[in-house]
Write a protein that holds these residues in place. Sequence first.
Motif, mmCIF file in Angstrom:
data_model
loop_
_atom_site.group_PDB
_atom_site.id
_atom_site.type_symbol
_atom_site.label_atom_id
_atom_site.label_comp_id
_atom_site.label_asym_id
_atom_site.label_seq_id
_atom_site.Cartn_x
_atom_site.Cartn_y
_atom_site.Cartn_z
ATOM 1 N N SER A 46 0.854 -1.187 0.000
ATOM 2 C CA SER A 46 0.000 0.000 0.000
ATOM 3 C C SER A 46 0.889 1.235 0.000
ATOM 4 O O SER A 46 1.740 1.399 0.879
ATOM 5 C CB SER A 46 -0.903 0.021 1.233
ATOM 6 O OG SER A 46 -1.623 1.239 1.268
ATOM 7 N N THR A 47 0.697 2.092 -1.014
ATOM 8 C CA THR A 47 1.478 3.323 -1.117
ATOM 9 C C THR A 47 0.760 4.509 -0.487
ATOM 10 O O THR A 47 1.265 5.617 -0.508
ATOM 11 C CB THR A 47 1.786 3.662 -2.585
ATOM 12 O OG1 THR A 47 0.543 3.919 -3.262
ATOM 13 C CG2 THR A 47 2.540 2.544 -3.272
ATOM 14 N N GLY A 48 -0.417 4.290 0.019
ATOM 15 C CA GLY A 48 -1.223 5.372 0.564
ATOM 16 C C GLY A 48 -2.409 5.680 -0.330
ATOM 17 O O GLY A 48 -3.485 5.991 0.144
ATOM 18 N N GLU A 51 -3.091 0.172 -3.762
ATOM 19 C CA GLU A 51 -2.849 -1.078 -3.059
ATOM 20 C C GLU A 51 -2.843 -2.198 -4.091
ATOM 21 O O GLU A 51 -3.727 -2.256 -4.959
ATOM 22 C CB GLU A 51 -3.923 -1.346 -2.002
ATOM 23 C CG GLU A 51 -3.618 -2.593 -1.172
ATOM 24 C CD GLU A 51 -4.544 -2.755 0.016
ATOM 25 O OE1 GLU A 51 -4.614 -1.830 0.844
ATOM 26 O OE2 GLU A 51 -5.196 -3.813 0.080
ATOM 27 N N THR A 68 5.626 8.551 -3.658
ATOM 28 C CA THR A 68 4.479 8.176 -2.825
ATOM 29 C C THR A 68 4.059 9.381 -1.987
ATOM 30 O O THR A 68 4.895 10.229 -1.662
ATOM 31 C CB THR A 68 4.823 7.003 -1.887
ATOM 32 O OG1 THR A 68 5.863 7.407 -0.990
ATOM 33 C CG2 THR A 68 5.248 5.776 -2.671
ATOM 34 N N ASP A 71 4.305 7.164 3.646
ATOM 35 C CA ASP A 71 4.915 5.869 3.909
ATOM 36 C C ASP A 71 4.331 4.773 3.021
ATOM 37 O O ASP A 71 3.219 4.888 2.508
ATOM 38 C CB ASP A 71 4.703 5.458 5.374
ATOM 39 C CG ASP A 71 5.377 6.405 6.354
ATOM 40 O OD1 ASP A 71 6.253 7.181 5.936
ATOM 41 O OD2 ASP A 71 5.012 6.358 7.540
ATOM 42 N N ILE A 72 5.105 3.693 2.870
ATOM 43 C CA ILE A 72 4.651 2.491 2.169
ATOM 44 C C ILE A 72 4.477 1.395 3.222
ATOM 45 O O ILE A 72 5.359 1.184 4.051
ATOM 46 C CB ILE A 72 5.677 2.033 1.118
ATOM 47 C CG1 ILE A 72 5.815 3.098 0.027
ATOM 48 C CG2 ILE A 72 5.278 0.692 0.518
ATOM 49 C CD1 ILE A 72 6.916 2.795 -0.974
ATOM 50 N N THR A 73 3.332 0.715 3.176
ATOM 51 C CA THR A 73 3.063 -0.395 4.089
ATOM 52 C C THR A 73 3.082 -1.687 3.299
ATOM 53 O O THR A 73 2.448 -1.789 2.245
ATOM 54 C CB THR A 73 1.691 -0.215 4.773
ATOM 55 O OG1 THR A 73 1.665 1.050 5.429
ATOM 56 C CG2 THR A 73 1.439 -1.314 5.784
ATOM 57 N N GLU A 75 2.521 -5.856 3.690
ATOM 58 C CA GLU A 75 2.073 -6.982 4.507
ATOM 59 C C GLU A 75 2.570 -8.263 3.869
ATOM 60 O O GLU A 75 2.244 -8.569 2.719
ATOM 61 C CB GLU A 75 0.555 -7.007 4.631
ATOM 62 C CG GLU A 75 0.083 -8.110 5.553
ATOM 63 C CD GLU A 75 -1.422 -8.102 5.784
ATOM 64 O OE1 GLU A 75 -1.905 -9.073 6.407
ATOM 65 O OE2 GLU A 75 -2.106 -7.169 5.351
ATOM 66 N N VAL A 81 3.657 -6.975 9.215
ATOM 67 C CA VAL A 81 3.544 -5.710 8.487
ATOM 68 C C VAL A 81 4.833 -4.919 8.668
ATOM 69 O O VAL A 81 5.335 -4.782 9.784
ATOM 70 C CB VAL A 81 2.334 -4.892 8.989
ATOM 71 C CG1 VAL A 81 2.286 -3.533 8.320
ATOM 72 C CG2 VAL A 81 1.042 -5.657 8.741
ATOM 73 N N VAL A 83 6.836 -1.174 7.486
ATOM 74 C CA VAL A 83 6.591 0.173 6.991
ATOM 75 C C VAL A 83 7.904 0.780 6.510
ATOM 76 O O VAL A 83 8.914 0.727 7.213
ATOM 77 C CB VAL A 83 5.962 1.063 8.090
ATOM 78 C CG1 VAL A 83 5.785 2.489 7.594
ATOM 79 C CG2 VAL A 83 4.629 0.484 8.542
ATOM 80 N N SER A 85 9.491 4.296 5.531
ATOM 81 C CA SER A 85 9.249 5.735 5.668
ATOM 82 C C SER A 85 9.308 6.397 4.303
ATOM 83 O O SER A 85 10.226 6.148 3.523
ATOM 84 C CB SER A 85 10.280 6.373 6.592
ATOM 85 O OG SER A 85 10.132 5.864 7.892
#
Length: 110
Positions: A46-48, A51, A68, A71-73, A75, A81, A83, A85
């Motif tokens: 997820s780039t914000g 997804e 982005t 932050d990039i998340t 999973e 998960v 993250v 920055s």
Amino acid sequence: MSGTSGRTRAARSGFLVLTFTATLAACGAAGDLGFYNSSAGDVTVSTGDEEFEVSSTEGAVLLDYGCTPGDITIELSSGQVMVVSGPVCPEQQVVIRDDEVDLEPAPDRT
């Protein structure tokens, strides 16, 4: 003599505005943002504002995406998960491994 000082100040201010505008334009330039998943399982990224899934030992590229928004998340298939920055920009690629995520220089895509 005070007239000359006024013109000099105005010219310097104009130069600063043009320089600042050019810098902002360079930051806003879109480019391809790459992801490579070398982990043993599929991951969800997820780039914000986007997804998507990246299969194990495969990659994904967001064409003309630019940086982005934050932050990039990521999973992992295990549910862990991670993250990264942000913002992350096209000069870098996100490389996902089994127990870590790294930012590396993006390959030349020309």
